[in-house]
Design an enzyme around this catalytic site. Structure first.
Site, PDB file in Angstrom:
ATOM      1  N   TYR A  19       0.829  -1.227   0.000  1.00  0.00           N
ATOM      2  CA  TYR A  19       0.000   0.000   0.000  1.00  0.00           C
ATOM      3  C   TYR A  19       0.863   1.277   0.000  1.00  0.00           C
ATOM      4  CZ  TYR A  19      -3.237   3.461   2.072  1.00  0.00           C
ATOM      5  OH  TYR A  19      -3.972   4.580   2.352  1.00  0.00           O
ATOM      6  N   SER A  42       3.630 -11.413  -0.225  1.00  0.00           N
ATOM      7  CA  SER A  42       2.834 -12.050   0.837  1.00  0.00           C
ATOM      8  C   SER A  42       1.592 -11.232   1.150  1.00  0.00           C
ATOM      9  CB  SER A  42       3.684 -12.235   2.106  1.00  0.00           C
ATOM     10  OG  SER A  42       4.188 -10.987   2.553  1.00  0.00           O
ATOM     11  N   ASN A  43       1.621  -9.923   0.833  1.00  0.00           N
ATOM     12  CA  ASN A  43       0.433  -9.100   1.090  1.00  0.00           C
ATOM     13  C   ASN A  43       0.196  -8.087  -0.029  1.00  0.00           C
ATOM     14  OD1 ASN A  43      -1.797  -8.532   2.776  1.00  0.00           O
ATOM     15  ND2 ASN A  43      -0.763  -6.708   3.573  1.00  0.00           N
ATOM     16  N   ASP A  66      11.942 -13.363  -0.201  1.00  0.00           N
ATOM     17  CA  ASP A  66      11.688 -13.058   1.210  1.00  0.00           C
ATOM     18  C   ASP A  66      12.950 -12.452   1.823  1.00  0.00           C
ATOM     19  OD1 ASP A  66      11.295 -13.122   3.947  1.00  0.00           O
ATOM     20  OD2 ASP A  66      10.302 -15.084   3.932  1.00  0.00           O
ATOM     21  N   LYS A  93       1.968  -6.469   9.204  1.00  0.00           N
ATOM     22  CA  LYS A  93       1.440  -5.278   9.886  1.00  0.00           C
ATOM     23  C   LYS A  93       0.102  -5.465  10.599  1.00  0.00           C
ATOM     24  CE  LYS A  93      -1.138  -3.475   5.979  1.00  0.00           C
ATOM     25  NZ  LYS A  93      -1.632  -2.319   5.255  1.00  0.00           N
ATOM     26  N   SER A 133       6.088   3.601  13.319  1.00  0.00           N
ATOM     27  CA  SER A 133       4.654   3.829  13.522  1.00  0.00           C
ATOM     28  C   SER A 133       4.406   4.593  14.810  1.00  0.00           C
ATOM     29  CB  SER A 133       3.975   2.453  13.596  1.00  0.00           C
ATOM     30  OG  SER A 133       2.666   2.567  14.078  1.00  0.00           O
ATOM     31  N   THR A 135       2.416   3.789  16.775  1.00  0.00           N
ATOM     32  CA  THR A 135       2.114   2.752  17.773  1.00  0.00           C
ATOM     33  C   THR A 135       3.189   2.722  18.868  1.00  0.00           C
ATOM     34  OG1 THR A 135       1.385   0.461  17.986  1.00  0.00           O
ATOM     35  CG2 THR A 135       3.250   0.817  16.550  1.00  0.00           C
ATOM     36  N   TYR A 158       3.298  -6.863  17.082  1.00  0.00           N
ATOM     37  CA  TYR A 158       3.562  -5.993  15.926  1.00  0.00           C
ATOM     38  C   TYR A 158       4.179  -4.670  16.381  1.00  0.00           C
ATOM     39  CZ  TYR A 158       2.885  -2.364  12.496  1.00  0.00           C
ATOM     40  OH  TYR A 158       3.116  -1.289  11.677  1.00  0.00           O
ATOM     41  N   LYS A 162       8.175  -2.735  15.870  1.00  0.00           N
ATOM     42  CA  LYS A 162       8.552  -1.387  15.420  1.00  0.00           C
ATOM     43  C   LYS A 162       9.526  -0.749  16.422  1.00  0.00           C
ATOM     44  CE  LYS A 162       6.476  -1.504  11.583  1.00  0.00           C
ATOM     45  NZ  LYS A 162       7.268  -1.632  10.373  1.00  0.00           N
ATOM     46  N   GLY A 306      -7.388  -3.181  23.252  1.00  0.00           N
ATOM     47  CA  GLY A 306      -6.064  -2.716  22.819  1.00  0.00           C
ATOM     48  C   GLY A 306      -6.083  -1.335  22.188  1.00  0.00           C
TER      49      GLY A 306
HETATM   50  P1  NAD Z   1       1.545  -3.669   3.067  1.00  0.00           P
HETATM   51  O1  NAD Z   1       1.293  -4.988   3.692  1.00  0.00           O
HETATM   52  O2  NAD Z   1       0.565  -3.159   2.070  1.00  0.00           O
HETATM   53  O3  NAD Z   1       2.997  -3.652   2.388  1.00  0.00           O
HETATM   54  C1  NAD Z   1       4.069  -4.390   2.896  1.00  0.00           C
HETATM   55  C2  NAD Z   1       4.663  -5.176   1.745  1.00  0.00           C
HETATM   56  O4  NAD Z   1       5.790  -5.912   2.223  1.00  0.00           O
HETATM   57  C3  NAD Z   1       3.704  -6.191   1.149  1.00  0.00           C
HETATM   58  O5  NAD Z   1       3.638  -5.991  -0.250  1.00  0.00           O
HETATM   59  C4  NAD Z   1       4.316  -7.564   1.499  1.00  0.00           C
HETATM   60  O6  NAD Z   1       4.072  -8.515   0.490  1.00  0.00           O
HETATM   61  C5  NAD Z   1       5.783  -7.223   1.656  1.00  0.00           C
HETATM   62  N1  NAD Z   1       6.538  -8.077   2.581  1.00  0.00           N
HETATM   63  C6  NAD Z   1       6.233  -8.390   3.868  1.00  0.00           C
HETATM   64  N2  NAD Z   1       7.203  -9.154   4.406  1.00  0.00           N
HETATM   65  C7  NAD Z   1       8.148  -9.325   3.444  1.00  0.00           C
HETATM   66  C8  NAD Z   1       9.397 -10.017   3.388  1.00  0.00           C
HETATM   67  N3  NAD Z   1       9.851 -10.716   4.427  1.00  0.00           N
HETATM   68  N4  NAD Z   1      10.107  -9.982   2.246  1.00  0.00           N
HETATM   69  C9  NAD Z   1       9.649  -9.298   1.168  1.00  0.00           C
HETATM   70  N5  NAD Z   1       8.478  -8.630   1.162  1.00  0.00           N
HETATM   71  C10 NAD Z   1       7.729  -8.641   2.289  1.00  0.00           C
HETATM   72  O7  NAD Z   1       1.730  -2.618   4.263  1.00  0.00           O
HETATM   73  P2  NAD Z   1       1.731  -1.030   4.240  1.00  0.00           P
HETATM   74  O8  NAD Z   1       0.464  -0.555   4.842  1.00  0.00           O
HETATM   75  O9  NAD Z   1       2.146  -0.531   2.908  1.00  0.00           O
HETATM   76  O10 NAD Z   1       2.868  -0.757   5.318  1.00  0.00           O
HETATM   77  C11 NAD Z   1       4.220  -0.555   4.946  1.00  0.00           C
HETATM   78  C12 NAD Z   1       5.050  -0.390   6.172  1.00  0.00           C
HETATM   79  O11 NAD Z   1       4.565   0.701   6.948  1.00  0.00           O
HETATM   80  C13 NAD Z   1       5.072  -1.585   7.125  1.00  0.00           C
HETATM   81  O12 NAD Z   1       6.363  -1.713   7.660  1.00  0.00           O
HETATM   82  C14 NAD Z   1       4.082  -1.196   8.192  1.00  0.00           C
HETATM   83  O13 NAD Z   1       4.351  -1.840   9.403  1.00  0.00           O
HETATM   84  C15 NAD Z   1       4.324   0.289   8.282  1.00  0.00           C
HETATM   85  N6  NAD Z   1       3.191   1.049   8.803  1.00  0.00           N
HETATM   86  C16 NAD Z   1       1.966   0.909   8.224  1.00  0.00           C
HETATM   87  C17 NAD Z   1       0.885   1.616   8.723  1.00  0.00           C
HETATM   88  C18 NAD Z   1      -0.489   1.425   8.133  1.00  0.00           C
HETATM   89  O14 NAD Z   1      -1.466   1.742   8.815  1.00  0.00           O
HETATM   90  N7  NAD Z   1      -0.629   0.956   6.910  1.00  0.00           N
HETATM   91  C19 NAD Z   1       1.066   2.490   9.798  1.00  0.00           C
HETATM   92  C20 NAD Z   1       2.340   2.626  10.357  1.00  0.00           C
HETATM   93  C21 NAD Z   1       3.401   1.894   9.840  1.00  0.00           C
HETATM   94  C1  WQD Z   2      -8.851   3.798  13.863  1.00  0.00           C
HETATM   95  C2  WQD Z   2     -10.018   4.087  14.790  1.00  0.00           C
HETATM   96  C3  WQD Z   2     -10.813   2.159  15.998  1.00  0.00           C
HETATM   97  C4  WQD Z   2     -12.312  -0.093  12.619  1.00  0.00           C
HETATM   98  C5  WQD Z   2      -3.722   0.658  13.585  1.00  0.00           C
HETATM   99  C6  WQD Z   2      -2.526  -0.010  14.230  1.00  0.00           C
HETATM  100  C7  WQD Z   2      -1.371   0.931  14.295  1.00  0.00           C
HETATM  101  C8  WQD Z   2      -1.074   1.557  12.934  1.00  0.00           C
HETATM  102  C9  WQD Z   2      -2.306   2.083  12.283  1.00  0.00           C
HETATM  103  C10 WQD Z   2       0.673   0.324  11.829  1.00  0.00           C
HETATM  104  C11 WQD Z   2      -9.897   3.373  16.144  1.00  0.00           C
HETATM  105  C12 WQD Z   2     -11.868   2.697  15.049  1.00  0.00           C
HETATM  106  C13 WQD Z   2     -11.744   0.889  13.402  1.00  0.00           C
HETATM  107  C14 WQD Z   2     -13.723  -0.306  12.704  1.00  0.00           C
HETATM  108  C15 WQD Z   2     -13.871   1.458  14.315  1.00  0.00           C
HETATM  109  N1  WQD Z   2      -0.549   0.597  12.004  1.00  0.00           N
HETATM  110  N2  WQD Z   2     -12.509   1.652  14.232  1.00  0.00           N
HETATM  111  N3  WQD Z   2     -14.440   0.488  13.556  1.00  0.00           N
HETATM  112  O1  WQD Z   2      -6.176   1.251  15.584  1.00  0.00           O
HETATM  113  O2  WQD Z   2      -5.421   3.625  15.143  1.00  0.00           O
HETATM  114  O3  WQD Z   2      -4.065   1.785  14.364  1.00  0.00           O
HETATM  115  O4  WQD Z   2      -3.338   1.100  12.290  1.00  0.00           O
HETATM  116  O5  WQD Z   2       1.618   0.659  12.465  1.00  0.00           O
HETATM  117  O6  WQD Z   2      -0.287   0.205  14.761  1.00  0.00           O
HETATM  118  O7  WQD Z   2      -2.893  -0.414  15.534  1.00  0.00           O
HETATM  119  O8  WQD Z   2      -6.229   2.232  13.248  1.00  0.00           O
HETATM  120  O9  WQD Z   2      -7.851   2.173  11.395  1.00  0.00           O
HETATM  121  O10 WQD Z   2      -7.734   0.216  12.996  1.00  0.00           O
HETATM  122  O11 WQD Z   2      -8.661   2.385  13.803  1.00  0.00           O
HETATM  123  O12 WQD Z   2     -14.579   2.154  15.075  1.00  0.00           O
HETATM  124  O13 WQD Z   2     -14.300  -1.201  12.069  1.00  0.00           O
HETATM  125  O14 WQD Z   2     -11.208   3.572  14.182  1.00  0.00           O
HETATM  126  O15 WQD Z   2     -11.390   1.723  17.184  1.00  0.00           O
HETATM  127  O16 WQD Z   2     -10.411   4.218  17.116  1.00  0.00           O
HETATM  128  P1  WQD Z   2      -5.515   2.214  14.699  1.00  0.00           P
HETATM  129  P2  WQD Z   2      -7.615   1.674  12.784  1.00  0.00           P
END
Ligand code: NAD
Ligand code: WQD
Length: 348
Positions: A19, A42-43, A66, A93, A133, A135, A158, A162, A306
């Site tokens: 993404y 994988s995703n 991988d 994630k 993150s 988080t 998770y 981070k 959580g």
């Molecule tokens: P995503 O799952 O869409 O993208 C991650 C990609 O990494 C996927 O395409 C997956 O196939 C690939 N991948 C996973 N493990 C792998 C491995 N061992 N080797 C090769 N490829 C691998 O996730 P995203 O939402 O784009 O998130 C990207 C990064 O940002 C992640 O590190 C995630 O933890 C971090 N992040 C995401 C969010 C969020 O809410 N989306 C928030 C904070 C941080």
């Molecule tokens: C947002 C708000 C829910 C779904 C997560 C990870 C965090 C980070 C971002 C990677 C919250 C509420 C949600 C639903 C709802 N990722 N909600 N109904 O929880 O802030 O964070 O993603 O690092 O680590 O924990 O994001 O989009 O899940 O929720 O009411 O069906 O929406 O309770 O208040 P969150 P979220």
């Protein structure tokens, strides 16, 4: 940033078909960077490459393996000797899944990072941007959170990956002065590219709020559950800082520019990447209905285990240091998420 300065820099984007990674590849290519993606799919789906090509006119190089496999990672750097910087998105994630499968999360997220850091030393790659993150802050005592706000013990494996990855990078940079790493602490990334060709495509039932909303609006889900309306917030629903994914992608280009052009102040830095504004779940739901004009079934249910009550970023340090600021409004971002969902589902 001058375009000419950026030509011929090859950037390894791990997780580049995912993404946030896919949006970042688009912004990098738009700025003239040459990109190579590593993803094990994988995703994410391989078709993302077609869509990146449609948007930018350039198909990035792609290698599927991988990153937790040391020998494959080695083989990659032997083949791609022009990599100057890495943006490391690849990770698992899903917060809930990490509680059930902690070892898979620790292995994937920690080993991948360590393999890349070892490769940086071995193959003389000096720069890395890492996806961290908000988080890591847990429920902070004071808001908004600055980079100085203390981290708290993680709520999930998770989240812990981070925090540990940040520590690994900090320690590795301390021991290796020639290396430069930046961790970006994303708040809540949402939305999709304006082309509607790339966006978030969660597998199965979405955990995150916005994909759940758009899938409900598209008729895939019966109703949105709002988790809790008894929080200590103006309308009782939880507050987050929702950052547009294209704005977030641009922050990575700026971070790469900072690394490559020697603008860093220390060789390990970390920044909040958010908008600085907090919105409640109810505000977001109402904005979605307003900007899209679609019906959305929702009901309030109990709190989700959580979840934290409220968090949003103080972005002043990052804005000043990086010269970057989130630009898109919540309304336009929600509209982009809806357009993407409609495109994926073939709705008009
Ligand atoms: P995503 O799952 O869409 O993208 C991650 C990609 O990494 C996927 O395409 C997956 O196939 C690939 N991948 C996973 N493990 C792998 C491995 N061992 N080797 C090769 N490829 C691998 O996730 P995203 O939402 O784009 O998130 C990207 C990064 O940002 C992640 O590190 C995630 O933890 C971090 N992040 C995401 C969010 C969020 O809410 N989306 C928030 C904070 C941080
Ligand atoms: C947002 C708000 C829910 C779904 C997560 C990870 C965090 C980070 C971002 C990677 C919250 C509420 C949600 C639903 C709802 N990722 N909600 N109904 O929880 O802030 O964070 O993603 O690092 O680590 O924990 O994001 O989009 O899940 O929720 O009411 O069906 O929406 O309770 O208040 P969150 P979220």
């Amino acid at each position: 940033m001058k375009k000419t300065e950026l030509m011929a820099k090859q950037i390894l984007v791990t997780g580049g078909t995912g993404y946030i990674g896919s949006h970042t590849v688009v912004e990098l290519q738009n700025q003239g960077f040459e990109v190579v993606i590593v993803d094990n799919l994988s995703n994410s789906q391989i078709e993302v490459l077609d869509n990146i090509e449609k948007i930018t006119g350039i198909r990035p190089a792609f290698e599927q393996f991988d990153l937790a496999e040391r020998d494959k990672t080695d083989g990659f750097f032997q083949k791609y000797s022009n990599v100057e910087a890495i943006i490391h998105f690849a990770a698992y994630k899903a917060v809930g899944e990490s509680v059930d499968k902690p070892l898979e999360y620790y292995r994937n997220n920690l080993v991948s990072l360590m393999n890349l850091l070892e490769s940086m030393k071995k193959y003389d790659v000096k720069h890395m941007v890492f996806s961290s993150s908000c988080t890591v802050y847990g429920q902070p005592e004071t808001l908004p959170v600055t980079e100085q706000t203390p981290r708290q013990e993680a709520e999930s494996p998770y989240g812990n990956t981070k925090a540990i990855c940040e520590d690994i990078m900090r320690d590795f940079c301390k021991a290796n002065e020639a290396l430069n790493c930046i961790a970006l602490r994303y708040f809540n990334p949402i939305g999709a590219h304006e082309s509607t060709l790339i966006g978030e495509l969660p597998v199965g039932v979405p955990n995150n709020l916005v994909p759940f909303i758009t899938q409900t609006a598209a008729g895939l889900r019966k109703e949105l559950s709002i988790f809790g309306d008894d929080y200590d917030t103006p309308d009782g629903t939880a507050i987050r800082d929702y950052i547009n994914v294209v704005d977030l992608a641009k922050a990575h280009v700026v971070a790469i520019d900072r690394l490559l052009n020697d603008k860093t102040k220390q060789n390990y830095e970390y920044f909040n990447v958010g908008t600085g504004d907090g919105y409640s779940v109810m505000q977001l739901v109402k904005s979605f209905i307003k900007v899209t004009g679609v019906e959305l079934n929702y009901k309030v249910v109990g709190r989700r285990t959580g979840d934290i009550e409220k968090i949003w970023a103080d972005t002043s340090y990052g804005n000043a240091e990086l010269g970057w600021k989130a630009e898109k409004t919540l309304d336009e971002t929600l509209l982009s998420a809806w357009k993407w969902e409609k495109n994926v589902r073939g709705l008009s």
